[in-house]
Scaffold this active site. Sequence first.
Site, short mmCIF file in Angstrom:
data_model
loop_
_atom_site.label_atom_id
_atom_site.label_comp_id
_atom_site.label_asym_id
_atom_site.label_seq_id
_atom_site.Cartn_x
_atom_site.Cartn_y
_atom_site.Cartn_z
N ILE A 94 -12.07 16.64 33.80
CA ILE A 94 -11.12 16.06 34.74
C ILE A 94 -11.77 14.88 35.59
O ILE A 94 -12.84 15.22 36.34
CB ILE A 94 -10.36 16.96 35.64
CG1 ILE A 94 -9.61 17.97 34.61
CG2 ILE A 94 -9.25 16.36 36.51
CD1 ILE A 94 -9.05 19.23 35.33
N ASN A 109 -6.48 7.02 29.16
CA ASN A 109 -6.85 7.88 28.46
C ASN A 109 -6.05 8.09 27.09
O ASN A 109 -4.92 7.68 27.01
CB ASN A 109 -6.58 9.27 29.32
CG ASN A 109 -6.84 10.45 28.52
OD1 ASN A 109 -7.95 10.59 28.06
ND2 ASN A 109 -6.09 11.41 28.54
N HIS A 111 -4.73 10.82 24.20
CA HIS A 111 -4.41 12.05 24.30
C HIS A 111 -3.89 12.59 22.82
O HIS A 111 -2.97 11.89 22.39
CB HIS A 111 -3.56 12.54 25.38
CG HIS A 111 -3.46 14.04 25.21
ND1 HIS A 111 -4.19 15.00 25.80
CD2 HIS A 111 -2.34 15.01 24.73
CE1 HIS A 111 -3.78 16.17 25.49
NE2 HIS A 111 -2.75 16.20 24.96
N ASP A 143 -3.60 9.36 36.10
CA ASP A 143 -3.32 9.45 37.57
C ASP A 143 -4.02 10.72 37.88
O ASP A 143 -4.78 11.19 37.35
CB ASP A 143 -2.00 9.50 37.94
CG ASP A 143 -0.95 10.45 37.20
OD1 ASP A 143 -1.58 11.38 36.53
OD2 ASP A 143 0.24 10.48 37.27
N ASP A 147 -3.30 14.60 32.22
CA ASP A 147 -2.54 14.19 31.06
C ASP A 147 -1.04 13.88 31.60
O ASP A 147 -0.09 14.39 30.94
CB ASP A 147 -2.30 15.21 30.06
CG ASP A 147 -3.79 15.71 29.37
OD1 ASP A 147 -4.58 14.75 29.32
OD2 ASP A 147 -4.12 16.90 28.95
C1 GAR Z 1 -9.81 12.84 20.65
O1 GAR Z 1 -8.67 13.24 19.78
C2 GAR Z 1 -8.90 12.61 21.88
O2 GAR Z 1 -7.69 12.22 21.97
C3 GAR Z 1 -9.15 14.03 22.47
O3 GAR Z 1 -10.57 14.49 22.05
C4 GAR Z 1 -10.74 13.65 20.78
C5 GAR Z 1 -12.21 13.00 20.91
O4 GAR Z 1 -12.50 12.52 19.61
N1 GAR Z 1 -9.03 14.02 23.98
C6 GAR Z 1 -8.56 15.28 24.57
O5 GAR Z 1 -8.10 16.16 23.76
C7 GAR Z 1 -8.36 15.14 26.11
N2 GAR Z 1 -7.26 16.08 26.38
P1 GAR Z 1 -13.69 11.45 19.58
O6 GAR Z 1 -14.76 11.80 20.28
O7 GAR Z 1 -14.07 11.42 18.10
O8 GAR Z 1 -13.34 10.20 19.87
#
Ligand code: GAR
Length: 207
Positions: A94, A109, A111, A143, A147
Amino acid sequence: MRAVADARVAVLASGEGTNLQALLDDPVVGPWVVLAVSDRANARALERARSHEVETVFLDPSAHDDRVSFDRALLEVLLARSIDVVALAGFMRIVGPDVVRAFAGRILNVHPALLPAFPGRTSVADALVWGVKLTGVTVHFVDEEVDHGPIVFQDAVPVLPSDDWDSLEERVHEAEHRLLPAAIRALVEGRITIEGRIVRVLEKAPA
Ligand code: GAR
Protein backbone atom coordinates in the site's frame (compact mmCIF):
# COMPACT_ATOMS: atom_id res chain seq x y z
CA MET A 1 4.55 19.16 -15.95
CA ARG A 2 7.49 19.45 -18.33
CA ALA A 3 7.25 19.05 -22.14
CA VAL A 4 5.51 15.82 -23.07
CA ALA A 5 8.57 14.47 -24.87
CA ASP A 6 10.62 14.81 -21.69
CA ALA A 7 8.09 13.26 -19.32
CA ARG A 8 9.59 11.18 -16.54
CA VAL A 9 7.64 8.10 -15.51
CA ALA A 10 8.46 5.80 -12.59
CA VAL A 11 7.08 2.27 -12.44
CA LEU A 12 6.67 0.48 -9.11
CA ALA A 13 6.55 -3.31 -9.34
CA SER A 14 7.05 -6.23 -6.98
CA GLY A 15 7.10 -9.26 -9.22
CA GLU A 16 7.22 -10.51 -12.76
CA GLY A 17 6.91 -7.10 -14.35
CA THR A 18 4.94 -7.94 -17.47
CA ASN A 19 3.13 -4.62 -17.15
CA LEU A 20 6.44 -2.80 -16.84
CA GLN A 21 7.52 -4.66 -19.98
CA ALA A 22 4.40 -3.47 -21.82
CA LEU A 23 5.24 0.10 -20.85
CA LEU A 24 8.88 -0.28 -21.90
CA ASP A 25 7.83 -1.79 -25.23
CA ASP A 26 5.32 0.92 -26.01
CA PRO A 27 6.91 3.21 -28.62
CA VAL A 28 5.46 6.36 -27.06
CA VAL A 29 5.53 5.50 -23.36
CA GLY A 30 8.74 3.46 -23.31
CA PRO A 31 11.13 6.42 -23.66
CA TRP A 32 9.37 8.16 -20.74
CA VAL A 33 10.12 5.33 -18.29
CA VAL A 34 13.20 6.47 -16.38
CA LEU A 35 12.91 4.53 -13.14
CA ALA A 36 11.73 1.16 -11.81
CA VAL A 37 11.31 0.73 -8.06
CA SER A 38 10.71 -2.55 -6.28
CA ASP A 39 10.26 -3.74 -2.72
CA ARG A 40 11.74 -7.09 -3.74
CA ALA A 41 15.42 -7.34 -4.58
CA ASN A 42 14.95 -10.27 -6.94
CA ALA A 43 11.87 -8.98 -8.75
CA ARG A 44 12.01 -9.92 -12.41
CA ALA A 45 10.65 -6.44 -13.06
CA LEU A 46 14.03 -4.98 -12.05
CA GLU A 47 15.84 -7.21 -14.55
CA ARG A 48 13.47 -6.10 -17.27
CA ALA A 49 14.21 -2.46 -16.47
CA ARG A 50 17.97 -3.03 -16.41
CA SER A 51 17.88 -4.70 -19.79
CA HIS A 52 16.28 -1.51 -21.13
CA GLU A 53 18.93 0.58 -19.36
CA VAL A 54 16.34 2.05 -17.05
CA GLU A 55 17.52 2.96 -13.56
CA THR A 56 16.37 0.56 -10.83
CA VAL A 57 15.98 1.10 -7.11
CA PHE A 58 15.35 -1.64 -4.58
CA LEU A 59 13.73 -0.32 -1.42
CA ASP A 60 14.13 -2.92 1.32
CA PRO A 61 11.03 -2.98 3.57
CA SER A 62 13.04 -4.72 6.30
CA ALA A 63 15.37 -1.69 6.46
CA HIS A 64 12.46 0.44 7.65
CA ASP A 65 10.81 0.30 11.06
CA ASP A 66 7.36 1.04 9.72
CA ARG A 67 5.37 1.96 6.64
CA VAL A 68 5.77 5.68 7.21
CA SER A 69 9.54 5.35 7.03
CA PHE A 70 9.34 3.18 3.89
CA ASP A 71 7.03 5.70 2.25
CA ARG A 72 9.33 8.57 3.13
CA ALA A 73 12.20 6.75 1.43
CA LEU A 74 10.01 6.06 -1.60
CA LEU A 75 8.98 9.70 -1.84
CA GLU A 76 12.62 10.82 -1.64
CA VAL A 77 13.55 8.47 -4.48
CA LEU A 78 10.74 9.81 -6.66
CA LEU A 79 11.34 13.49 -5.88
CA ALA A 80 15.11 13.21 -6.32
CA ARG A 81 14.53 12.02 -9.88
CA SER A 82 11.92 14.67 -10.70
CA ILE A 83 9.32 12.05 -11.53
CA ASP A 84 6.16 13.39 -13.17
CA VAL A 85 3.97 10.29 -13.23
CA VAL A 86 3.99 7.10 -11.16
CA ALA A 87 2.58 3.77 -12.36
CA LEU A 88 1.85 1.03 -9.85
CA ALA A 89 2.21 -2.12 -11.92
CA GLY A 90 1.91 -5.08 -9.59
CA PHE A 91 3.34 -3.21 -6.60
CA MET A 92 2.14 -5.32 -3.71
CA ARG A 93 2.41 -2.71 -0.99
CA ILE A 94 0.00 0.00 0.00
CA VAL A 95 1.43 3.35 -1.00
CA GLY A 96 1.12 5.74 1.93
CA PRO A 97 -0.64 9.12 2.06
CA ASP A 98 2.49 11.24 1.69
CA VAL A 99 3.31 9.70 -1.67
CA VAL A 100 -0.33 9.73 -2.76
CA ARG A 101 -0.67 13.43 -1.88
CA ALA A 102 2.63 14.40 -3.50
CA PHE A 103 1.52 12.73 -6.74
CA ALA A 104 -2.21 13.47 -6.57
CA GLY A 105 -3.64 13.13 -10.06
CA ARG A 106 -0.31 11.76 -11.29
CA ILE A 107 -0.31 8.21 -9.88
CA LEU A 108 -2.12 5.30 -11.53
CA ASN A 109 -2.62 1.67 -10.55
CA VAL A 110 -3.51 -1.31 -12.70
CA HIS A 111 -5.80 -3.80 -11.01
CA PRO A 112 -6.75 -7.28 -12.30
CA ALA A 113 -10.53 -7.04 -11.81
CA LEU A 114 -13.45 -4.74 -12.54
CA LEU A 115 -13.34 -2.57 -9.42
CA PRO A 116 -15.14 -2.20 -7.12
CA ALA A 117 -15.42 -5.98 -7.49
CA PHE A 118 -12.56 -8.05 -6.14
CA PRO A 119 -10.15 -5.53 -4.62
CA GLY A 120 -7.00 -6.81 -2.93
CA ARG A 121 -4.17 -9.06 -3.99
CA THR A 122 -5.97 -12.23 -5.10
CA SER A 123 -8.48 -10.80 -7.55
CA VAL A 124 -8.04 -13.31 -10.38
CA ALA A 125 -8.51 -16.27 -8.02
CA ASP A 126 -11.38 -14.50 -6.26
CA ALA A 127 -13.21 -14.03 -9.56
CA LEU A 128 -12.83 -17.75 -10.38
CA VAL A 129 -14.02 -18.85 -6.95
CA TRP A 130 -16.99 -16.48 -7.06
CA GLY A 131 -18.04 -17.91 -10.40
CA VAL A 132 -18.44 -14.59 -12.19
CA LYS A 133 -18.83 -14.85 -15.96
CA LEU A 134 -17.04 -11.58 -16.58
CA THR A 135 -14.08 -10.10 -14.84
CA GLY A 136 -11.55 -7.67 -16.24
CA VAL A 137 -9.06 -4.92 -15.66
CA THR A 138 -9.20 -1.47 -14.10
CA VAL A 139 -6.71 1.36 -14.39
CA HIS A 140 -7.47 3.97 -11.76
CA PHE A 141 -5.98 6.93 -9.97
CA VAL A 142 -4.52 6.07 -6.60
CA ASP A 143 -6.08 7.77 -3.62
CA GLU A 144 -5.69 7.18 0.08
CA GLU A 145 -7.97 4.14 0.10
CA VAL A 146 -6.93 0.81 -1.37
CA ASP A 147 -8.13 0.00 -4.92
CA HIS A 148 -10.52 2.92 -4.72
CA GLY A 149 -9.55 6.00 -6.76
CA PRO A 150 -11.31 7.39 -9.86
CA ILE A 151 -11.39 4.95 -12.76
CA VAL A 152 -9.64 5.86 -16.02
CA PHE A 153 -10.19 2.69 -18.07
CA GLN A 154 -11.85 -0.66 -17.62
CA ASP A 155 -12.09 -3.61 -19.94
CA ALA A 156 -14.04 -6.80 -19.46
CA VAL A 157 -12.50 -10.27 -19.73
CA PRO A 158 -14.90 -13.23 -20.00
CA VAL A 159 -14.38 -16.11 -17.59
CA LEU A 160 -14.62 -19.34 -19.60
CA PRO A 161 -15.83 -22.66 -18.18
CA SER A 162 -12.43 -24.16 -19.01
CA ASP A 163 -10.47 -21.41 -17.23
CA ASP A 164 -8.00 -22.03 -14.47
CA TRP A 165 -5.97 -19.34 -12.75
CA ASP A 166 -3.19 -19.43 -15.38
CA SER A 167 -5.43 -19.13 -18.41
CA LEU A 168 -7.59 -16.40 -16.89
CA GLU A 169 -4.58 -14.46 -15.65
CA GLU A 170 -3.04 -14.60 -19.13
CA ARG A 171 -6.10 -12.94 -20.68
CA VAL A 172 -6.31 -10.43 -17.83
CA HIS A 173 -2.67 -9.56 -18.50
CA GLU A 174 -3.37 -9.02 -22.20
CA ALA A 175 -6.00 -6.44 -21.26
CA GLU A 176 -3.70 -4.81 -18.70
CA HIS A 177 -0.92 -4.52 -21.25
CA ARG A 178 -3.24 -2.50 -23.51
CA LEU A 179 -4.91 -0.35 -20.87
CA LEU A 180 -2.00 0.71 -18.67
CA PRO A 181 0.18 2.18 -21.47
CA ALA A 182 -2.90 3.92 -22.94
CA ALA A 183 -3.71 5.48 -19.57
CA ILE A 184 -0.15 6.63 -18.91
CA ARG A 185 0.00 8.12 -22.36
CA ALA A 186 -3.28 10.00 -21.92
CA LEU A 187 -2.16 11.32 -18.53
CA VAL A 188 1.23 12.53 -19.76
CA GLU A 189 -0.35 14.09 -22.84
CA GLY A 190 -2.74 16.09 -20.65
CA ARG A 191 -5.82 14.36 -22.05
CA ILE A 192 -7.38 13.37 -18.72
CA THR A 193 -9.80 15.42 -16.66
CA ILE A 194 -11.07 14.38 -13.22
CA GLU A 195 -14.20 15.76 -11.55
CA GLY A 196 -14.87 13.95 -8.32
CA ARG A 197 -14.89 10.31 -9.31
CA ILE A 198 -15.58 10.99 -12.97
CA VAL A 199 -12.61 10.70 -15.28
CA ARG A 200 -12.77 11.78 -18.89
CA VAL A 201 -10.16 10.82 -21.43
CA LEU A 202 -10.06 13.25 -24.34
CA GLU A 203 -8.96 12.44 -27.87
CA LYS A 204 -6.79 15.55 -27.90
CA ALA A 205 -5.29 17.72 -25.18
CA PRO A 206 -7.27 20.94 -24.70
CA ALA A 207 -5.65 23.89 -26.48
C1 GAR B 1 -1.00 -7.58 -12.42
O1 GAR B 1 -2.01 -8.45 -12.83
C2 GAR B 1 -1.56 -6.45 -11.59
O2 GAR B 1 -2.82 -6.05 -12.00
C3 GAR B 1 -1.63 -7.10 -10.23
O3 GAR B 1 -0.41 -7.80 -10.14
C4 GAR B 1 -0.07 -8.28 -11.42
C5 GAR B 1 1.38 -7.96 -11.68
O4 GAR B 1 1.80 -8.55 -12.88
N1 GAR B 1 -1.78 -6.13 -9.20
C6 GAR B 1 -2.52 -6.35 -8.12
O5 GAR B 1 -3.10 -7.39 -7.89
C7 GAR B 1 -2.59 -5.18 -7.16
N2 GAR B 1 -3.71 -5.32 -6.31
P1 GAR B 1 3.19 -8.14 -13.55
O6 GAR B 1 4.22 -8.12 -12.42
O7 GAR B 1 3.46 -9.23 -14.52
O8 GAR B 1 2.99 -6.81 -14.18
